[in-house]
Design a protein around this motif. Structure first.
Motif, short mmCIF file in Angstrom:
data_model
loop_
_atom_site.label_atom_id
_atom_site.label_comp_id
_atom_site.label_asym_id
_atom_site.label_seq_id
_atom_site.Cartn_x
_atom_site.Cartn_y
_atom_site.Cartn_z
N THR A 1 0.82 -1.22 0.00
CA THR A 1 0.00 0.00 0.00
C THR A 1 0.85 1.26 0.00
O THR A 1 0.39 2.33 -0.39
CB THR A 1 -0.94 0.02 1.23
OG1 THR A 1 -0.15 -0.01 2.43
CG2 THR A 1 -1.88 -1.18 1.22
N GLN A 2 2.12 1.13 0.42
CA GLN A 2 3.00 2.30 0.51
C GLN A 2 3.82 2.53 -0.76
O GLN A 2 4.41 3.61 -0.92
CB GLN A 2 3.97 2.13 1.69
CG GLN A 2 3.30 1.95 3.04
CD GLN A 2 4.30 1.58 4.12
OE1 GLN A 2 5.47 1.96 4.08
NE2 GLN A 2 3.85 0.81 5.10
N ILE A 3 3.86 1.57 -1.66
CA ILE A 3 4.75 1.64 -2.83
C ILE A 3 4.49 2.86 -3.72
O ILE A 3 5.44 3.55 -4.12
CB ILE A 3 4.68 0.33 -3.64
CG1 ILE A 3 5.36 -0.80 -2.86
CG2 ILE A 3 5.36 0.50 -5.01
CD1 ILE A 3 6.83 -0.57 -2.55
N PRO A 4 3.25 3.17 -4.10
CA PRO A 4 3.05 4.35 -4.97
C PRO A 4 3.63 5.63 -4.38
O PRO A 4 4.27 6.41 -5.10
CB PRO A 4 1.51 4.43 -5.09
CG PRO A 4 1.05 3.02 -4.88
CD PRO A 4 1.98 2.47 -3.84
N GLN A 5 3.41 5.86 -3.09
CA GLN A 5 3.96 7.06 -2.46
C GLN A 5 5.48 7.02 -2.41
O GLN A 5 6.15 8.03 -2.61
CB GLN A 5 3.38 7.21 -1.04
CG GLN A 5 3.82 8.47 -0.30
CD GLN A 5 3.43 9.74 -1.02
OE1 GLN A 5 2.38 9.80 -1.67
NE2 GLN A 5 4.28 10.76 -0.95
N GLU B 1 7.48 5.56 -4.55
CA GLU B 1 8.00 5.83 -5.89
C GLU B 1 7.97 7.31 -6.22
O GLU B 1 8.88 7.85 -6.85
CB GLU B 1 7.20 5.03 -6.92
CG GLU B 1 7.46 3.52 -6.83
CD GLU B 1 6.60 2.72 -7.79
OE1 GLU B 1 5.55 3.25 -8.23
OE2 GLU B 1 6.96 1.56 -8.10
N LYS B 2 6.92 8.01 -5.77
CA LYS B 2 6.84 9.46 -5.99
C LYS B 2 7.95 10.19 -5.23
O LYS B 2 8.59 11.11 -5.77
CB LYS B 2 5.47 9.98 -5.54
CG LYS B 2 4.31 9.55 -6.43
CD LYS B 2 2.99 10.09 -5.91
CE LYS B 2 1.83 9.63 -6.78
NZ LYS B 2 0.52 10.13 -6.24
N GLU B 3 8.18 9.78 -4.00
CA GLU B 3 9.21 10.44 -3.19
C GLU B 3 10.61 10.18 -3.75
O GLU B 3 11.46 11.07 -3.76
CB GLU B 3 9.12 9.95 -1.73
CG GLU B 3 7.87 10.42 -1.01
CD GLU B 3 7.86 10.00 0.44
OE1 GLU B 3 8.95 9.80 1.02
OE2 GLU B 3 6.75 9.88 1.02
N ILE B 4 10.84 8.97 -4.22
CA ILE B 4 12.15 8.64 -4.80
C ILE B 4 12.38 9.44 -6.07
O ILE B 4 13.48 9.97 -6.29
CB ILE B 4 12.24 7.12 -5.09
CG1 ILE B 4 12.29 6.33 -3.78
CG2 ILE B 4 13.48 6.80 -5.94
CD1 ILE B 4 12.11 4.83 -3.95
N GLN B 5 11.35 9.56 -6.90
CA GLN B 5 11.48 10.33 -8.14
C GLN B 5 11.73 11.80 -7.84
O GLN B 5 12.56 12.45 -8.50
CB GLN B 5 10.20 10.18 -8.97
CG GLN B 5 10.29 10.78 -10.37
CD GLN B 5 11.37 10.15 -11.21
OE1 GLN B 5 11.66 8.96 -11.10
NE2 GLN B 5 12.02 10.96 -12.05
N ALA B 6 11.03 12.34 -6.84
CA ALA B 6 11.23 13.72 -6.45
C ALA B 6 12.65 13.95 -5.93
O ALA B 6 13.29 14.97 -6.21
CB ALA B 6 10.21 14.11 -5.39
#
Length: 458
Positions: free
Chosen positions: A442-446, A448-453
């Motif tokens: 459940t935490q993966i999408p968030q 991935e966004k933080e890593i990309q940022a």
């Protein structure tokens, strides 16, 4: 217009070509078939043909698999630090040839040898099959798949639809091997002939991936030449708790695999080992489920699929315990108990990708290879424990090592318990740990966004 263009690009990126797909699955079919033979029939070959006691064979397998757990770690470290013109993981695919050579040699052992030579030979061959060649194949699996297929959806497709192909390949062996065994494996020479019939074509199929499927050199191009250090692996163990949660799921599943007494069950409880081929055909019933996995993955996580299948599998094992020689009941129980194999065997790469993302979230390298073999480490230890237990339990129950023996009631009861009750208990544990693992997904999408940022800022 821009949205339509972006959707078209995404669609093209997610497209999976049939030729590449089939070449990729060649090695999976080959490896799965080897597992069918080794887990289903090696114990029977060693006890009934080589005349080794169950506890001796169980000890050999247990020690070998614990060593295998250690070599898995070295294999992952090796793959993570490999950079060649062929790629990171692709060169290690040649190991499938070594797997089949050693499998043929193992089943060529002679009962006329002295007991120490038989024990030593079985141990050495088993060591090379699993602790050397299979360790390298396991370590290279995830790094190879994510560099051969450029999008997450392609990985899901090749894992789920590919499971259908792997299952069909393993099913062919599961169905035909007991029948061929009944006709050929009546002598040591017959066993060798039987294994060669399967080894030669499966070895040729196994090298198709290495020959035809290239790695994408642009993936992790910024990290080419970067070495993974032992301290980073240690940090991964400390920071990524979900690695151990998933490892325990695979561990419990491997206890079941290590305690495989299907051949003994059909030989002594059912009374006809050739009927075991019916169970192999049940894979056909499960194939439609694999077709819907990509759609299910849009609504359910892999952890959810494991949870649901574990519940059904527990019910299936309970049915198996009371089935005895009743083939219709065994069919129902085997269908239900086999469901858990689908997400665990064919969607593992998706979970490894999530675990690697969690590594990156903790400012560590992704380390797909080391992450995968950490799972393999625990799995191998638990598999070894299962293999050791089966020898001890069968010997304790009075099991007689002979092709023509009539087993006592105590041995028959033990075979039934190993066949059903112990796996049912393992399913309860898998259900609990799958529930824990679902929190990561459940935490993966968030993440991935933080890593990309973070990368954009850097």
């Amino acid at each position: 217009m821009e949205l339509a263009k972006e959707q078209t690009q995404t669609s093209v990126k997610d497209r999976l070509t049939m030729g590449k797909f089939l070449a990729w699955k060649g090695r999976d079919i080959s490896a799965a078939s080897m597992q069918v033979i080794m887990t289903g029939y090696l114990l029977l070959f060693c006890t009934n043909t080589l005349m080794l006691s169950p506890v001796v064979v169980g000890s050999i397998l247990m020690i070998s698999k614990i060593i295998n757990a250690i070599t898995n770690l070295f294999a992952g470290f090796l793959v993570d630090n490999t950079n060649t013109r062929w790629g990171k993981a692709r060169p290690y695919e040649i190991s499938i040839v070594g797997v089949w050579i050693c499998t043929v040699l193992l089943f060529s052992a002679s009962p006329s040898w002295s007991e120490p030579i038989k024990i030593g030979f079985v141990f050495v061959m088993y060591f090379f099959i699993f602790s050397v060649f299979n360790s390298l194949l396991a370590a290279s699996q995830t790094p190879y798949v994510i560099r051969a297929f450029p999008s997450r959806m392609q990985v899901i497709k090749v894992s789920s639809y590919g499971g259908i192909i792997s299952m069909l390949g393993a099913m062919v062996v599961s169905v035909t091997f007991p029948i061929a065994m009944g006709k050929l494996a009546t002598s040591p020479d017959g066993w060798r002939t039987l294994i060669l019939i399967y080894a030669i074509p499966l070895c040729l199929i196994g090298v198709l991936r290495m020959i035809f499927v290239k790695e994408d050199s642009s993936i992790d191009a910024d990290r080419v030449g970067e070495k993974i250090h032992l301290k980073e692996i240690i940090q991964m163990f400390k920071k990524n708790k979900y690695i151990w949660v998933y490892a325990l799921i695979i561990g419990l599943f491997n206890v079941i695999q290590g305690m495989n007494v299907s051949a003994q069950y059909f030989k002594y409880v059912v009374g006809d080992i050739s009927l075991q081929s019916i169970m192999g055909m049940l894979s056909l019933i499960m194939l439609p489920i694999m077709f819907v996995f990509p759609k299910l993955m849009k609504k359910l996580s892999v952890s959810n699929l494991i949870e649901f299948s574990a519940i059904l599998a527990a019910v299936g094992y309970l049915i198996n315990y009371f089935a005895g020689s009743n083939i219709p009941l065994l069919i129902v129980g085997s269908i239900l108990s086999g469901l858990v194999m689908l997400p665990l065997s064919y969607l593992g790469s998706v979970i490894i990708m999530n675990l690697a993302t969690n590594n990156e979230m903790h400012n560590l390298p992704r380390m797909e290879g080391s992450t995968g073999v950490t799972i393999g480490f625990v799995g191998a230890v638990f598999n070894g424990i299962g293999s050791g237990l089966i020898g001890v339990l069968l010997s304790f129950s009075g099991y007689i090592s002979s092709e023509t023996a009539i087993q006592p009631d105590s041995a028959l009861l033990m075979i039934r318990s190993i066949f059903a009750l112990i796996p049912m208990a393992c399913m309860v544990g898998i259900l609990f740990f799958a529930w824990r693992l679902s929190k990561l997904e459940t935490q993966i999408p968030q993440m991935e966004k933080e890593i990309q940022a973070r990368k954009l800022v850097e």
